[in-house]
Each structure stands twice: as C-alpha cells, then as structure tokens.
Design a protein around this motif. Structure first.
Motif, PDB file in Angstrom:
ATOM      1  N   ALA A 121      -8.882 -23.965 -15.699  1.00 53.15           N
ATOM      2  CA  ALA A 121      -9.549 -23.830 -16.984  1.00 53.15           C
ATOM      3  C   ALA A 121     -10.622 -22.763 -16.833  1.00 53.15           C
ATOM      4  O   ALA A 121     -11.483 -22.859 -15.956  1.00 53.15           O
ATOM      5  N   ALA A 122     -10.554 -21.731 -17.667  1.00 54.34           N
ATOM      6  CA  ALA A 122     -11.459 -20.584 -17.553  1.00 54.34           C
ATOM      7  C   ALA A 122     -12.348 -20.499 -18.788  1.00 54.34           C
ATOM      8  O   ALA A 122     -11.881 -20.660 -19.917  1.00 54.34           O
ATOM      9  N   ARG A 123     -13.633 -20.203 -18.549  1.00 49.25           N
ATOM     10  CA  ARG A 123     -14.574 -20.006 -19.650  1.00 49.25           C
ATOM     11  C   ARG A 123     -15.355 -18.720 -19.425  1.00 49.25           C
ATOM     12  O   ARG A 123     -16.016 -18.560 -18.392  1.00 49.25           O
ATOM     13  N   PRO A 124     -15.304 -17.778 -20.356  1.00 51.50           N
ATOM     14  CA  PRO A 124     -16.094 -16.555 -20.221  1.00 51.50           C
ATOM     15  C   PRO A 124     -17.567 -16.814 -20.521  1.00 51.50           C
ATOM     16  O   PRO A 124     -17.908 -17.665 -21.350  1.00 51.50           O
ATOM     17  N   ASP A 130     -29.779 -12.600 -13.947  1.00 51.99           N
ATOM     18  CA  ASP A 130     -31.224 -12.794 -14.036  1.00 51.99           C
ATOM     19  C   ASP A 130     -31.665 -13.319 -15.393  1.00 51.99           C
ATOM     20  O   ASP A 130     -32.791 -13.828 -15.525  1.00 51.99           O
ATOM     21  N   SER A 131     -30.800 -13.223 -16.408  1.00 54.83           N
ATOM     22  CA  SER A 131     -31.171 -13.723 -17.731  1.00 54.83           C
ATOM     23  C   SER A 131     -30.899 -15.215 -17.882  1.00 54.83           C
ATOM     24  O   SER A 131     -31.308 -15.831 -18.873  1.00 54.83           O
ATOM     25  N   LEU A 132     -30.216 -15.803 -16.923  1.00 56.09           N
ATOM     26  CA  LEU A 132     -29.818 -17.202 -17.013  1.00 56.09           C
ATOM     27  C   LEU A 132     -30.837 -18.100 -16.326  1.00 56.09           C
ATOM     28  O   LEU A 132     -31.275 -17.821 -15.203  1.00 56.09           O
ATOM     29  N   SER A 133     -31.198 -19.175 -16.969  1.00 59.77           N
ATOM     30  CA  SER A 133     -32.132 -20.134 -16.375  1.00 59.77           C
ATOM     31  C   SER A 133     -31.423 -21.328 -15.768  1.00 59.77           C
ATOM     32  O   SER A 133     -31.992 -22.055 -14.951  1.00 59.77           O
ATOM     33  N   SER A 134     -30.165 -21.537 -16.144  1.00 60.67           N
ATOM     34  CA  SER A 134     -29.402 -22.663 -15.612  1.00 60.67           C
ATOM     35  C   SER A 134     -27.921 -22.420 -15.836  1.00 60.67           C
ATOM     36  O   SER A 134     -27.518 -21.966 -16.910  1.00 60.67           O
ATOM     37  N   VAL A 135     -27.108 -22.685 -14.809  1.00 62.18           N
ATOM     38  CA  VAL A 135     -25.651 -22.763 -14.942  1.00 62.18           C
ATOM     39  C   VAL A 135     -25.209 -23.941 -14.083  1.00 62.18           C
ATOM     40  O   VAL A 135     -25.302 -23.881 -12.848  1.00 62.18           O
ATOM     41  N   THR A 136     -24.775 -25.004 -14.714  1.00 60.56           N
ATOM     42  CA  THR A 136     -24.371 -26.201 -13.980  1.00 60.56           C
ATOM     43  C   THR A 136     -23.007 -26.666 -14.463  1.00 60.56           C
ATOM     44  O   THR A 136     -22.597 -26.396 -15.600  1.00 60.56           O
ATOM     45  N   SER A 137     -22.326 -27.378 -13.600  1.00 65.74           N
ATOM     46  CA  SER A 137     -21.020 -27.915 -13.959  1.00 65.74           C
ATOM     47  C   SER A 137     -20.843 -29.285 -13.307  1.00 65.74           C
ATOM     48  O   SER A 137     -21.339 -29.530 -12.202  1.00 65.74           O
ATOM     49  N   SER A 138     -20.157 -30.160 -14.010  1.00 63.93           N
ATOM     50  CA  SER A 138     -19.779 -31.449 -13.437  1.00 63.93           C
ATOM     51  C   SER A 138     -18.277 -31.634 -13.608  1.00 63.93           C
ATOM     52  O   SER A 138     -17.666 -31.051 -14.508  1.00 63.93           O
ATOM     53  N   PHE A 139     -17.686 -32.429 -12.738  1.00 62.84           N
ATOM     54  CA  PHE A 139     -16.234 -32.610 -12.739  1.00 62.84           C
ATOM     55  C   PHE A 139     -15.875 -33.989 -12.240  1.00 62.84           C
ATOM     56  O   PHE A 139     -16.622 -34.629 -11.490  1.00 62.84           O
ATOM     57  N   ASP A 154     -13.584 -20.783  -9.314  1.00 62.41           N
ATOM     58  CA  ASP A 154     -13.396 -19.366  -9.012  1.00 62.41           C
ATOM     59  C   ASP A 154     -14.283 -18.599  -9.995  1.00 62.41           C
ATOM     60  O   ASP A 154     -14.013 -18.566 -11.199  1.00 62.41           O
ATOM     61  N   ILE A 155     -15.353 -18.014  -9.491  1.00 67.01           N
ATOM     62  CA  ILE A 155     -16.405 -17.424 -10.312  1.00 67.01           C
ATOM     63  C   ILE A 155     -16.370 -15.918 -10.134  1.00 67.01           C
ATOM     64  O   ILE A 155     -16.353 -15.417  -9.005  1.00 67.01           O
ATOM     65  N   TRP A 156     -16.372 -15.190 -11.256  1.00 63.92           N
ATOM     66  CA  TRP A 156     -16.237 -13.741 -11.216  1.00 63.92           C
ATOM     67  C   TRP A 156     -17.504 -13.061 -11.737  1.00 63.92           C
ATOM     68  O   TRP A 156     -18.033 -13.446 -12.785  1.00 63.92           O
ATOM     69  N   LEU A 157     -17.969 -12.076 -10.982  1.00 65.78           N
ATOM     70  CA  LEU A 157     -19.156 -11.302 -11.337  1.00 65.78           C
ATOM     71  C   LEU A 157     -18.758  -9.855 -11.580  1.00 65.78           C
ATOM     72  O   LEU A 157     -17.874  -9.326 -10.887  1.00 65.78           O
ATOM     73  N   ASN A 158     -19.425  -9.222 -12.541  1.00 65.52           N
ATOM     74  CA  ASN A 158     -19.112  -7.817 -12.873  1.00 65.52           C
ATOM     75  C   ASN A 158     -17.616  -7.642 -13.093  1.00 65.52           C
ATOM     76  O   ASN A 158     -16.954  -6.858 -12.422  1.00 65.52           O
ATOM     77  N   SER A 159     -17.103  -8.393 -14.054  1.00 66.55           N
ATOM     78  CA  SER A 159     -15.672  -8.416 -14.358  1.00 66.55           C
ATOM     79  C   SER A 159     -14.930  -9.025 -13.176  1.00 66.55           C
ATOM     80  O   SER A 159     -15.017 -10.232 -12.959  1.00 66.55           O
ATOM     81  N   THR A 160     -14.224  -8.241 -12.379  1.00 65.57           N
ATOM     82  CA  THR A 160     -13.532  -8.766 -11.195  1.00 65.57           C
ATOM     83  C   THR A 160     -13.996  -8.063  -9.923  1.00 65.57           C
ATOM     84  O   THR A 160     -13.257  -7.972  -8.952  1.00 65.57           O
ATOM     85  N   THR A 236     -23.379  -9.262 -13.770  1.00 68.29           N
ATOM     86  CA  THR A 236     -22.968 -10.039 -14.935  1.00 68.29           C
ATOM     87  C   THR A 236     -22.121 -11.218 -14.472  1.00 68.29           C
ATOM     88  O   THR A 236     -21.172 -11.047 -13.697  1.00 68.29           O
ATOM     89  N   LEU A 237     -22.486 -12.410 -14.921  1.00 71.17           N
ATOM     90  CA  LEU A 237     -21.649 -13.584 -14.679  1.00 71.17           C
ATOM     91  C   LEU A 237     -20.543 -13.558 -15.730  1.00 71.17           C
ATOM     92  O   LEU A 237     -20.751 -13.899 -16.890  1.00 71.17           O
ATOM     93  N   SER A 238     -19.374 -13.119 -15.321  1.00 67.03           N
ATOM     94  CA  SER A 238     -18.296 -12.836 -16.273  1.00 67.03           C
ATOM     95  C   SER A 238     -17.528 -14.084 -16.681  1.00 67.03           C
ATOM     96  O   SER A 238     -17.371 -14.375 -17.870  1.00 67.03           O
ATOM     97  N   THR A 239     -17.013 -14.838 -15.695  1.00 71.43           N
ATOM     98  CA  THR A 239     -16.121 -15.968 -15.978  1.00 71.43           C
ATOM     99  C   THR A 239     -16.306 -17.049 -14.929  1.00 71.43           C
ATOM    100  O   THR A 239     -16.519 -16.756 -13.751  1.00 71.43           O
ATOM    101  N   VAL A 240     -16.210 -18.302 -15.368  1.00 71.17           N
ATOM    102  CA  VAL A 240     -16.188 -19.440 -14.454  1.00 71.17           C
ATOM    103  C   VAL A 240     -14.875 -20.186 -14.682  1.00 71.17           C
ATOM    104  O   VAL A 240     -14.583 -20.632 -15.795  1.00 71.17           O
TER     105      VAL A 240
END
Length: 265
Positions: A121-124, A130-139, A154-160, A236-240
């Motif tokens: 499951a992918a979410r853009p 640096d603009s993000l104050s929180s990124v959390t996930s539970s499963f 699988d986390i992608w930065l600056n596109s791929t 850039t945090l592109s996709t999680v």
C-alpha cells in the motif's frame, strides 16, 4: 544460506519506482534493483481486464477490489495498492483490498532465488523533510510462520533517488542490501542498520526482534540518517509504502493480511 544482492539497473525504461531485489548467496554481498514501470504495470493489468473473473478463496472474495494481474492495482482514498509480482519465476498471487487497514494477498511462490513480489500500500507525501514535524505509522498484520519474506516499509526520498527500508518482521533466508553499521534504539524499538548502494543509496532498519503489530517513528529514523549520520540534507519525502517482499512460500498458498494500518504526518 541467507539471500544476498547483486546489482543490475533497468535503464531502458524511465524510472518510476525501484525496489531492492534479494538473491541467494552471502548476505550483504551486493544488490540488484528493478524499475517498477507504471506504464508497463498498467498495460499488463489491462490485458487481464474483462478477460476473466478474478476469484480468491476466503474473506477477500467480498473485497471492494481484487486483482490477480501481475501488476494489478487497487485504490482507496490516498492509497494505491500494488500486486506487483515483478520477480523472475513468480507464482499465482491475488491482491484484495477493502481499505488501508484491511487488505492482503494470497500468494503461492516457489522457494527459488530472489524476491517474487512486493504487494504494498503506497501513499504519496511530497513534503520536504525539514518541513515535517511528525511522520508516524502503526500496523497490525497476520502472516505465515514459514517461508522467505519480510514485512517492510519502503520509503522513497527525492522521487526514487534515495531508498529507506524499515523491516518489522523477517522470516527465512532474506537480508537487506549493504552491510551493518550497528544498532539504533528509538522509541523502544532496536534496529540493526544497514547501508548500501544499489545504483542509488539504500538504508535499511531491520528490527532486532520480530513484531506483527506496533508503531514506527518514521520521521525519527529519517532525522537520524540526516542529522546524526549526515547521509542527506532536507530531501523530499516522496512516498511511503508498506507491504511484504515475498521470496518464497514453499510453493503453497500463504495468506498475508493487514488488519490495521495508519500513516500520519
């Protein structure tokens, strides 16, 4: 023997998404990447559309979306779900989906060399780190007790350009790209950290004890890579993505299910 990795780049198509391929051998001896070609995936899925009714046995038969196409997709809200059987010698697999917190696959894969699929499951996101104050996930997941696979973000930065993997549950002969640089403990979780290069930098956090339900401070891990280790600067945090890299199930059908999932930022 645990699986290792050898390098290969699919440069004949424009890169859209890549994921690490694991092959049998000594752990950490190299890496190989593949390009997840969205146009190809859509074209293959289209070949199956309307030609047959896709049927899964079990609760997924009544799912909102279901596909057995090699590169089949489902969508729900902000998420796209990929069947993504990209590996050589893959077997039958059906993706079903009701929501980000209720989806899974029925997968039958031979226990041969290499990853066969990464259903996920992918979410853009698309915001600078640096603009993000929180990124959390539970499963919360239900998984087989045998085979060769891992549950992983699988986390992608600056596109791929930069890949960060977070392995939460590992079974069988699988291993991350690169070599270990030691452990990190964050928010009560201890991770064995690997650094490698597969045509792009890849950083892997492998939980030292398996967990089928829990939470991950994604921003904390990324900040550690940036601020403590200096591996990148305000990408850039592109996709999680979250799902399973499945290398083999012993050629029997196994059920991989997400029972709960959230991603907040």
């Amino acid at each position: 023997m645990p699986q290792s990795q050898t390098s290969k780049r699919f440069d004949d198509f424009p890169p859209s998404r890549r994921i690490t391929v694991l092959t049998h051998g000594m752990k950490g001896s190299g890496a190989m990447t593949r390009t997840r070609k969205k146009l190809l995936r859509l074209a293959v899925a289209g070949l199956f559309a309307g030609s047959a009714t896709l049927v899964a046995i079990g609760p997924a038969a009544a799912a909102d979306c279901e596909t057995s196409a090699q590169y089949g997709e489902c969508t729900s809200g902000s998420y796209t779900f990929y069947n993504d059987e990209w590996g050589s010698g893959y077997g039958p697999q059906t993706l079903w989906e009701d929501s980000a917190g209720d989806w899974g696959v029925y997968s039958t894969q031979p226990s041969t060399s290499g990853v066969k699929a990464y259903p996920d499951a992918a979410r853009p996101i698309g915001d600078s780190l640096d603009s993000l104050s929180s990124v959390t996930s539970s499963f919360g997941i239900s998984v087989p007790s045998s085979g060769n696979w891992e549950a992983a973000y699988d986390i992608w930065l600056n596109s791929t350009s930069i890949e960060v993997m977070v392995w939460t549950d590992t079974v069988g002969d699988v291993g991350p790209a690169g070599s270990s640089i030691g452990d990190l403990t964050l928010n009560g979780n201890t991770w064995d950290v690997y650094v490698g290069n597969v045509g792009h930098p890849v950083y892997s956090f492998v939980r030292t004890s398996n967990e089928t339900s829990g939470s991950v401070n994604i921003l904390g891990l990324l900040d550690w890579l940036q601020n403590t280790k200096g591996y990148f600067s305000d990408p850039t945090l592109s996709t999680v993505d979250f799902g399973w890299e499945i290398s083999g199930t012993g050629d029997v059908q196994e059920d991989f299910t997400v029972n709960s999932y959230s991603l907040s930022y």
